[in-house]
Design an enzyme around this catalytic site. Structure first.
Site, PDB file in Angstrom:
ATOM      1  N   CYS A  56       0.805  -1.227   0.000  1.00 43.02           N
ATOM      2  CA  CYS A  56       0.000   0.000   0.000  1.00 43.02           C
ATOM      3  C   CYS A  56       0.842   1.282   0.000  1.00 43.02           C
ATOM      4  CB  CYS A  56      -0.899   0.097   1.225  1.00 43.02           C
ATOM      5  SG  CYS A  56      -2.070  -1.228   1.390  1.00 43.02           S
ATOM      6  N   TRP A  98      -2.965  -2.963  -1.249  1.00 43.21           N
ATOM      7  CA  TRP A  98      -2.552  -4.364  -1.207  1.00 43.21           C
ATOM      8  C   TRP A  98      -3.510  -5.017  -0.210  1.00 43.21           C
ATOM      9  CZ3 TRP A  98      -0.086  -8.452   1.490  1.00 43.21           C
ATOM     10  CH2 TRP A  98       0.743  -9.283   0.723  1.00 43.21           C
ATOM     11  N   GLU A 145      19.126 -18.214  -0.044  1.00 40.55           N
ATOM     12  CA  GLU A 145      18.889 -16.956  -0.759  1.00 40.55           C
ATOM     13  C   GLU A 145      18.706 -17.231  -2.260  1.00 40.55           C
ATOM     14  OE1 GLU A 145      18.006 -14.111  -0.087  1.00 40.55           O
ATOM     15  OE2 GLU A 145      18.539 -12.895  -1.817  1.00 40.55           O
ATOM     16  N   LYS A 167      15.419 -16.300  -4.483  1.00 43.08           N
ATOM     17  CA  LYS A 167      15.421 -15.517  -5.741  1.00 43.08           C
ATOM     18  C   LYS A 167      14.687 -16.269  -6.841  1.00 43.08           C
ATOM     19  CE  LYS A 167      16.289 -12.932  -4.006  1.00 43.08           C
ATOM     20  NZ  LYS A 167      16.016 -11.932  -3.160  1.00 43.08           N
ATOM     21  N   GLU A 219      10.884 -16.218  -6.140  1.00 49.05           N
ATOM     22  CA  GLU A 219      10.269 -14.894  -6.311  1.00 49.05           C
ATOM     23  C   GLU A 219      10.168 -14.502  -7.783  1.00 49.05           C
ATOM     24  OE1 GLU A 219      11.615 -12.248  -2.479  1.00 49.05           O
ATOM     25  OE2 GLU A 219      13.186 -12.806  -3.851  1.00 49.05           O
ATOM     26  N   HIS A 262      18.975 -38.078   3.898  1.00 54.69           N
ATOM     27  CA  HIS A 262      17.953 -38.139   4.957  1.00 54.69           C
ATOM     28  C   HIS A 262      16.577 -37.757   4.432  1.00 54.69           C
ATOM     29  CE1 HIS A 262      21.125 -38.982   7.731  1.00 54.69           C
ATOM     30  NE2 HIS A 262      21.743 -37.850   7.435  1.00 54.69           N
ATOM     31  N   LYS A 285       7.362  -5.261  -1.793  1.00 55.41           N
ATOM     32  CA  LYS A 285       8.759  -4.961  -1.458  1.00 55.41           C
ATOM     33  C   LYS A 285       8.919  -4.756   0.036  1.00 55.41           C
ATOM     34  CE  LYS A 285      13.003  -3.669  -2.441  1.00 55.41           C
ATOM     35  NZ  LYS A 285      13.913  -4.817  -2.687  1.00 55.41           N
TER      36      LYS A 285
HETATM   37  C1  G6P Z   1       9.597  -8.773   1.651  1.00 49.86           C
HETATM   38  C2  G6P Z   1      10.308  -8.684   0.321  1.00 49.86           C
HETATM   39  C3  G6P Z   1      11.624  -9.440   0.395  1.00 49.86           C
HETATM   40  C4  G6P Z   1      12.469  -8.896   1.546  1.00 49.86           C
HETATM   41  C5  G6P Z   1      11.709  -8.962   2.870  1.00 49.86           C
HETATM   42  C6  G6P Z   1      12.439  -8.232   3.968  1.00 49.86           C
HETATM   43  O1  G6P Z   1       9.202 -10.075   1.895  1.00 49.86           O
HETATM   44  O2  G6P Z   1       9.498  -9.221  -0.704  1.00 49.86           O
HETATM   45  O3  G6P Z   1      12.326  -9.260  -0.819  1.00 49.86           O
HETATM   46  O4  G6P Z   1      13.649  -9.634   1.641  1.00 49.86           O
HETATM   47  O5  G6P Z   1      10.445  -8.312   2.710  1.00 49.86           O
HETATM   48  O6  G6P Z   1      12.484  -6.867   3.701  1.00 49.86           O
HETATM   49  P1  G6P Z   1      13.418  -5.854   4.433  1.00 49.86           P
HETATM   50  O7  G6P Z   1      13.083  -4.530   3.818  1.00 49.86           O
HETATM   51  O8  G6P Z   1      13.063  -5.916   5.886  1.00 49.86           O
HETATM   52  O9  G6P Z   1      14.816  -6.265   4.178  1.00 49.86           O
END
Ligand code: G6P
Length: 584
Positions: A2, A74, A461, A465, A468, A484, A579
């Site tokens: 939002c 959102w 990580e 990626k 996402e 396992h 984000k």
């Molecule tokens: C959301 C985003 C991720 C990010 C996470 C943490 O889930 O989609 O890409 O890693 O928030 O965000 P921050 O701003 O706290 O690093």
């Protein structure tokens, strides 16, 4: 998540508000709307869809009037629908509101308002809020008193902006960001500096538990007790004005490509020295974050304990309220957050503060809510990150953790960041093999990423990626855990990425790769050294082994980006994701 925007000035408000919402699109949303005062009427137009779509279908940017508010929603309370989109009118139609966050006691307020005869059309807490404002305004006929009375009734986290029929804008902040852009004869009320940065770099960061009233080009700020607050205008840092894709097709590619530069900008020496001293003195040390930032947090455990002999306990922020490793009295909590606005991280901080803990934060947005809650802040300095999937902020977070570790161990590491920067440039320069491989990802449904030791958080990580950006099921597995369970999943339909630079984990991880290979899976090796077990070799340059985690994620960021292109998904704005997740 939002965004709110308000404009009061001498120009036509609608095109300004639409442009602002476009600049804040990266935060994530599903519907769009504006409320503009024209003569003595407030007109609202809204619908589900992208800003550009709704702009065209409803002629949003052609709405007449010089004062207005806008919103991208959102969905939290109620489905994605036109009726739930913001702004919302109050019953009289004389007031409209845009709101971020959640009013937790909305049902109780709604019941009370219904007894007073108010009617509701949407499923949102926002419509309850605007009618509470109307009720208080009908009673007081005074906007300051109306806002004070309203906020005294609210529970939850919120920022809202309201437009009254006389053209007054009022906005209040409670644990959600609110920034005012200041231009001659104009004010912008925004969730994000990107909402007004094209117009002005003069900004007032509104403190938590403050509200503002803008009327006839006058701005007044008050705290929640009603005391007047002096506005403090600051300049938005230059880097945060740099929000253009330039020659790049997507922000995500631009941000991946900036890493040779950004890894050299993270943190400054004074901050690193100060935080290292505080950590060395800490009794119980925890580290927290969400998503990518949590993956960075996990790396700290390896670095701190291997090099500085300092114990740190990573706890994922959303789990911290339920964690058995509850935060001890007088502990130190490190936090990592690109935005500094993630609700889960802020909640973790609130809990830690209850046990009198110190808060040390690694943040990209210097004026975020998290920085205001922290005893000490280190800046990533990597400039705005617009792509929803974090890329350059991750490597900058790692650099800061490396620098802190190196300081704590009296420079015991061979921390050649110039070499790391060059290595990342080398990876970026020749991405033709990665592009080709990404094409294969069009057809596949499962990818596994294997890593051992410090490479396991990097595997996490990498999987994040891929999820996402490509919507392919991607899962990280500690290489030693294969037999396992996960080995049962391996067959010729599966791709497995092996994070395997030549360090102490190399041979064991290679053995894991061989076990998978015999089950027919395709192996992608990310390593400085080729091996016949790899069906595809993604070469990374040779570097001091401590720095491999910093560079080995880069080819996978590229792979995820190009696979998104191959699959025709939008790499900058993946579906269903925001984000900055400002609700729990
Ligand atoms: C959301 C985003 C991720 C990010 C996470 C943490 O889930 O989609 O890409 O890693 O928030 O965000 P921050 O701003 O706290 O690093």
């Amino acid at each position: 998540m939002c965004s709110i925007i308000g404009y009061s000035g001498k120009k036509d408000a609608a095109p300004i508000l639409v442009r602002s919402l476009e600049k804040m699109e990266y935060r994530g949303y599903d519907s769009v709307g504006l409320a503009i005062k024209n003569d003595s009427l407030i007109n609202v137009k809204k619908d589900i869809g992208k800003v550009s779509e709704v702009k065209h279908s409803l002629n949003l940017d052609k709405m007449p009037g010089k004062i207005g508010i806008g919103h991208t929603r959102w969905a939290t309370h109620g489905e994605v629908s036109k009726k739930n989109a913001h702004p919302h009118y109050s019953n009289s139609g004389n007031i409209a509101i845009a709101h971020n966050g959640i009013i937790e006691n909305f049902q109780q307020l709604k019941n009370e308002l219904e007894l007073d005869g108010f009617k509701f059309e949407s499923d949102t807490d926002t419509e309850v809020l605007v009618n509470l404002i109307q009720k208080n305004f009908d009673e007081t006929a005074n906007i300051k008193e109306t806002i004070s009375k309203t906020i005294s009734k609210l529970q939850g986290h919120y920022t809202f902006v309201v437009i009254f029929e006389d053209g007054t804008l009022a906005a209040a902040r409670f644990h959600e960001p609110l920034i005012i852009g200041v231009e001659k004869n104009s004010y912008y009320i925004s969730s994000d500096v990107l909402g007004f940065i094209e117009k002005t770099d003069d900004a007032i960061y509104i403190d938590n538990e403050n509200f503002v009233i803008i009327n006839d080009h006058n701005l007044d700020i008050f705290d929640f007790k009603g005391n007047s607050i002096k506005p403090n205008i600051t300049k938005v840092s230059k880097e945060f004005a740099d929000v253009y894709k330039g020659d790049y097709a997507h922000f995500t590619l631009k941000e991946i490509s900036e890493q040779p530069k950004t890894v050299l900008q993270a943190g400054n020496d004074t901050q690193i020295k100060e935080i290292s001293e505080m950590i060395s003195k800490a009794q119980d040390l925890y580290i927290t974050g969400s998503g990518t930032s949590y993956n960075a947090a996990r790396i700290s455990k390896f670095l701190f304990s291997n090099f500085a002999k300092v114990k740190i306990e990573p706890i994922i922020s959303s789990e911290l309220p339920f964690s058995p490793d509850s935060i001890e009295e007088n502990s130190t909590l490190m936090t990592i957050s690109q935005s500094g606005e993630s609700a889960d991280v802020l909640d973790a901080v609130r809990i830690a503060k209850e046990s009198n803990s110190k808060i040390l934060s690694i943040i990209n947005h210097p004026n975020s809510s998290l920085s205001q809650e922290s005893d000490l802040v280190i800046n990533l300095n990597c400039g705005p990150e617009i792509g929803v999937a974090a890329t350059k902020s991750f490597t900058s977070q790692l650099v800061i953790l490396y620098k802190i570790t190196n300081k704590m161990c009296n420079e015991c590491m061979n921390l050649d960041l110039d070499k790391a920067s060059q290595s990342i440039s080398t990876i970026l320069k020749d991405d033709s093999k990665i592009k080709k491989l990404a094409n294969d990802f069009k057809e596949i449904s499962d990818i596994y990423v294997l890593g051992r030791g410090i490479h396991f958080p990097i595997a996490k990580e990498a999987a994040l990626k891929l999820k996402e950006l490509t919507y392919i099921h991607a899962e990280a597995i500690p290489a030693g855990e294969l037999k396992h369970g996960p080995l049962a999943l391996m067959d010729s339909n599966v791709y497995v990425i092996i994070i395997n630079p030549n360090d102490s984990t190399y041979q064991d991880t290679l053995n894991s790769a061989n076990e998978i290979k015999t089950r027919g899976a395709k192996i992608i090796g990310v390593s400085n050294q080729n091996n016949e077990v790899y069906d595809f070799w993604i070469e990374i340059p040779v570097i001091d082994e401590t720095l491999y985690p910093l560079i080995e994620i880069v080819p996978i960021q590229l792979l995820a980006y190009y696979a998104a292109l191959a699959k025709n998904t939008d790499p900058d704005y993946p579906r269903n994701l925001a984000k900055s997740v400002t609700v729990e």
